[in-house]
Scaffold this active site. Sequence first.
Site, PDB file in Angstrom:
ATOM      1  N   ARG A 104      72.166  28.902 -52.858  1.00  0.00           N
ATOM      2  CA  ARG A 104      73.033  29.767 -52.029  1.00  0.00           C
ATOM      3  C   ARG A 104      74.598  29.030 -52.025  1.00  0.00           C
ATOM      4  O   ARG A 104      74.359  27.989 -51.606  1.00  0.00           O
ATOM      5  CB  ARG A 104      72.803  30.177 -50.577  1.00  0.00           C
ATOM      6  CG  ARG A 104      72.068  31.408 -50.632  1.00  0.00           C
ATOM      7  CD  ARG A 104      71.883  31.938 -49.244  1.00  0.00           C
ATOM      8  NE  ARG A 104      72.152  30.998 -48.106  1.00  0.00           N
ATOM      9  CZ  ARG A 104      72.157  31.555 -46.840  1.00  0.00           C
ATOM     10  NH1 ARG A 104      71.734  32.924 -46.704  1.00  0.00           N
ATOM     11  NH2 ARG A 104      72.063  30.683 -46.008  1.00  0.00           N
ATOM     12  N   THR A 108      80.157  31.279 -49.636  1.00  0.00           N
ATOM     13  CA  THR A 108      80.099  32.609 -49.866  1.00  0.00           C
ATOM     14  C   THR A 108      78.915  33.157 -49.652  1.00  0.00           C
ATOM     15  O   THR A 108      78.805  34.315 -49.451  1.00  0.00           O
ATOM     16  CB  THR A 108      80.542  32.982 -51.413  1.00  0.00           C
ATOM     17  OG1 THR A 108      79.601  32.163 -52.313  1.00  0.00           O
ATOM     18  CG2 THR A 108      81.945  32.504 -51.872  1.00  0.00           C
ATOM     19  N   ASP A 200      66.409  25.558 -42.435  1.00  0.00           N
ATOM     20  CA  ASP A 200      66.475  25.608 -43.853  1.00  0.00           C
ATOM     21  C   ASP A 200      65.064  25.214 -44.317  1.00  0.00           C
ATOM     22  O   ASP A 200      64.645  24.152 -44.310  1.00  0.00           O
ATOM     23  CB  ASP A 200      67.665  24.489 -44.304  1.00  0.00           C
ATOM     24  CG  ASP A 200      67.640  24.586 -45.707  1.00  0.00           C
ATOM     25  OD1 ASP A 200      66.762  24.446 -46.602  1.00  0.00           O
ATOM     26  OD2 ASP A 200      68.846  24.771 -46.256  1.00  0.00           O
ATOM     27  N   ASP A 203      64.829  22.428 -47.184  1.00  0.00           N
ATOM     28  CA  ASP A 203      64.959  21.196 -46.690  1.00  0.00           C
ATOM     29  C   ASP A 203      63.680  20.615 -45.903  1.00  0.00           C
ATOM     30  O   ASP A 203      63.172  19.578 -45.849  1.00  0.00           O
ATOM     31  CB  ASP A 203      66.258  21.114 -45.630  1.00  0.00           C
ATOM     32  CG  ASP A 203      67.317  20.812 -46.593  1.00  0.00           C
ATOM     33  OD1 ASP A 203      67.220  20.322 -47.734  1.00  0.00           O
ATOM     34  OD2 ASP A 203      68.439  20.974 -46.101  1.00  0.00           O
TER      35      ASP A 203
HETATM   36  C1  PRP Z   1      67.341  29.453 -49.252  1.00  0.00           C
HETATM   37  C2  PRP Z   1      66.032  30.255 -49.344  1.00  0.00           C
HETATM   38  C3  PRP Z   1      66.124  31.543 -50.165  1.00  0.00           C
HETATM   39  C4  PRP Z   1      67.728  31.927 -49.845  1.00  0.00           C
HETATM   40  C5  PRP Z   1      67.782  32.970 -48.835  1.00  0.00           C
HETATM   41  O1  PRP Z   1      67.362  28.901 -50.519  1.00  0.00           O
HETATM   42  O2  PRP Z   1      64.811  29.581 -49.725  1.00  0.00           O
HETATM   43  O3  PRP Z   1      66.129  31.283 -51.577  1.00  0.00           O
HETATM   44  O4  PRP Z   1      68.341  30.781 -49.181  1.00  0.00           O
HETATM   45  O5  PRP Z   1      69.007  33.428 -48.576  1.00  0.00           O
HETATM   46  P1  PRP Z   1      69.642  34.846 -49.118  1.00  0.00           P
HETATM   47  O6  PRP Z   1      68.622  35.818 -48.625  1.00  0.00           O
HETATM   48  O7  PRP Z   1      70.997  34.841 -48.039  1.00  0.00           O
HETATM   49  O8  PRP Z   1      69.938  34.752 -50.563  1.00  0.00           O
HETATM   50  P2  PRP Z   1      68.514  27.982 -50.753  1.00  0.00           P
HETATM   51  O9  PRP Z   1      69.794  28.609 -51.389  1.00  0.00           O
HETATM   52  O10 PRP Z   1      69.000  27.010 -49.575  1.00  0.00           O
HETATM   53  O11 PRP Z   1      68.002  26.998 -51.655  1.00  0.00           O
HETATM   54  P3  PRP Z   1      66.788  25.900 -51.639  1.00  0.00           P
HETATM   55  O12 PRP Z   1      65.524  26.609 -51.580  1.00  0.00           O
HETATM   56  O13 PRP Z   1      66.744  25.164 -53.004  1.00  0.00           O
HETATM   57  O14 PRP Z   1      67.038  24.976 -50.370  1.00  0.00           O
HETATM   58  N1  URA Z   2      67.667  30.007 -46.164  1.00  0.00           N
HETATM   59  C1  URA Z   2      66.857  29.462 -45.305  1.00  0.00           C
HETATM   60  O1  URA Z   2      66.208  28.367 -45.796  1.00  0.00           O
HETATM   61  N2  URA Z   2      66.959  29.638 -43.959  1.00  0.00           N
HETATM   62  C2  URA Z   2      67.762  30.757 -43.579  1.00  0.00           C
HETATM   63  O2  URA Z   2      67.775  30.880 -42.364  1.00  0.00           O
HETATM   64  C3  URA Z   2      68.752  31.276 -44.377  1.00  0.00           C
HETATM   65  C4  URA Z   2      68.676  30.791 -45.628  1.00  0.00           C
END
Ligand code: PRP
Ligand code: URA
Length: 209
Positions: A104, A108, A200, A203
């Site tokens: 993400r 944005t 997160d 993380d």
């Molecule tokens: C997080 C999570 C989802 C997404 C959800 O991933 O694991 O994939 O955000 O958000 P959305 O519904 O608003 O799209 P992130 O982009 O942080 O990547 P990561 O899993 O690599 O940390």
């Molecule tokens: N992605 C995450 O990991 N946590 C949130 O709360 C939203 C998006």
Amino acid sequence: MENVIELKHPLIQHKISKLRDKHTGTNEFRKLVEEIAMLMGFEALSDLPLEDIEVETPIETCKTPVIAGKTLAVVPILRAGLGMVNGILALVPSAKVGHIGLYRDEETHEPHEYYCKLPDPINERLIVVTDPMLATGGSAIAALDFIKQHGGKHIKLMSIIAAPEGVKRVHEAHPDVQIYIGHVDRELNKDAYICPGLGDAGDRIFGTK
Ligand code: PRP
Ligand code: URA
């Protein structure tokens, strides 16, 4: 909403509460995500097709059911969805695994694709997409679009925690997809994080910041 299933099982709720706790460390967090995925998978896979095979018991030969054919593909949304894969594979060890890499944008909140690889062919399989967090729904919609473009037809999405606005958006974009959720939380904050959520997920699973 038809096709949106919030799982109320006490074991799932108990483990989600432990996940939320900011004092839960990486090791335990990872274990909990896997256990919750297995419990959610038990419910989500209750309609897997069966076929009878013949088995010789010590007493006699009988016809008895097993999971039919090449049934399942698990497709985690990277990174955090990876944490749920072993929970599903514990239930269906023969499942194939695809990967969809999305992150993400911090400003944005739109998803960006960086890697995609699906089992081929995918059209005959039940596809279980895993991502612990469904926030705006943008990542789930992009993943489901991609899978359908590659011929995926029978798809389920499993998310441990979701925001109501994200669930609505995904359901409107893909009403045919069954969405299994461990808990629907209150709302998104201005940074598109789920409240109360768990922070997160990527993380916390991988110990990064
Ligand atoms: C997080 C999570 C989802 C997404 C959800 O991933 O694991 O994939 O955000 O958000 P959305 O519904 O608003 O799209 P992130 O982009 O942080 O990547 P990561 O899993 O690599 O940390
Ligand atoms: N992605 C995450 O990991 N946590 C949130 O709360 C939203 C998006």
